[in-house]
Design an enzyme around this catalytic site. Structure first.
Site, mmCIF file in Angstrom:
data_model
loop_
_atom_site.group_PDB
_atom_site.id
_atom_site.type_symbol
_atom_site.label_atom_id
_atom_site.label_comp_id
_atom_site.label_asym_id
_atom_site.label_seq_id
_atom_site.Cartn_x
_atom_site.Cartn_y
_atom_site.Cartn_z
ATOM 1 N N GLN A 123 32.870 128.069 56.080
ATOM 2 C CA GLN A 123 33.794 127.172 56.581
ATOM 3 C C GLN A 123 35.080 127.274 56.016
ATOM 4 O O GLN A 123 36.227 127.417 56.438
ATOM 5 C CB GLN A 123 33.376 126.027 57.307
ATOM 6 C CG GLN A 123 34.410 125.357 57.830
ATOM 7 C CD GLN A 123 34.076 123.867 58.435
ATOM 8 O OE1 GLN A 123 32.840 123.600 58.571
ATOM 9 N NE2 GLN A 123 34.832 122.811 58.583
ATOM 10 N N HIS B 253 27.267 122.110 61.375
ATOM 11 C CA HIS B 253 26.465 123.406 61.052
ATOM 12 C C HIS B 253 25.002 123.035 61.259
ATOM 13 O O HIS B 253 24.554 122.209 60.741
ATOM 14 C CB HIS B 253 26.657 123.283 59.501
ATOM 15 C CG HIS B 253 27.977 123.982 58.994
ATOM 16 N ND1 HIS B 253 28.302 125.039 58.263
ATOM 17 C CD2 HIS B 253 29.132 123.371 59.057
ATOM 18 C CE1 HIS B 253 29.617 125.067 58.053
ATOM 19 N NE2 HIS B 253 30.033 123.949 58.467
#
Ligand code: ZN
Length: 185
Positions: A117, A145
């Protein structure tokens, strides 16, 4: 670009590895299905953000432009599991602006790869700076996630927030504050 045969072999081996029978009815077509899916999930690797961002328009405006709540789906490179959420992008034009859909397309180019990310956030900001030459760019990603929700510490719903600042956003904190106000935070 995507080698279907290699993916199919690997998926068959993985299925055997977890004790499954890759020849059984329900799994027979899974390796080929996953190979086709990879075309979509990792299609960003064959794309260049410049094709979207270099189509600029001239504009006198040098006020902050914000595109918020851009939904994205990406894949974590540590677990090959999805992470997904919202991207918020701001930039301060320096004579050039792009169509708003191009910002969403830029997110797609980098999200449709194996990613981290933090890295995804930085790559979007860097692409804006490189192809549009704005005075500054700020990218914020908020994502869940699956590698944290369905395994490991199992914390469903928790959001990972990352921020990348470039140009004038690095030197003028008031601009970042304005971004958060305009975002409604
Ligand atoms: Zn992960």
């Amino acid at each position: 670009m995507i080698d279907h045969e290699k993916i199919e072999q690997a998926v068959r081996l993985m299925l055997e590895g977890i004790g499954e029978d890759p020849e059984r009815e329900g799994l027979k077509d899974t390796p080929a299905r996953i190979a086709r899916m990879c075309e979509e999930l990792y299609g960003g690797m064959a794309e260049d953000a410049g094709t979207h961002l270099s189509r600029t328009f001239t504009a006198d405006n040098s006020e902050m432009v914000i595109e918020k709540d851009i939904t994205f789906y990406s894949t974590c490179e540590h677990h090959i599991l999805p992470f997904y959420g919202k991207a918020h992008i701001a930039y301060i034009p320096d004579g050039k602006v792009v169509g708003l859909s191009k910002l969403a397309r830029t997110v797609e180019v980098f999200a449709r790869r194996l990613q981290l990310q933090e890295q995804l956030t930085g790559q979007i900001a860097d692409a804006l700076m490189e192809h549009m030459q704005p005075k500054g760019a700020l990218v914020m990603l908020e994502a869940e996630h699956m590698c944290m929700s369905m395994r490991g510490i199992r914390k469903p719903g928790s959001q990972t927030v990352t921020l990348a600042k470039r140009g004038i956003f690095e030197t003028e904190p008031a601009l970042e504050e304005r971004f958060f106000r305009m975002l409604g935070r």
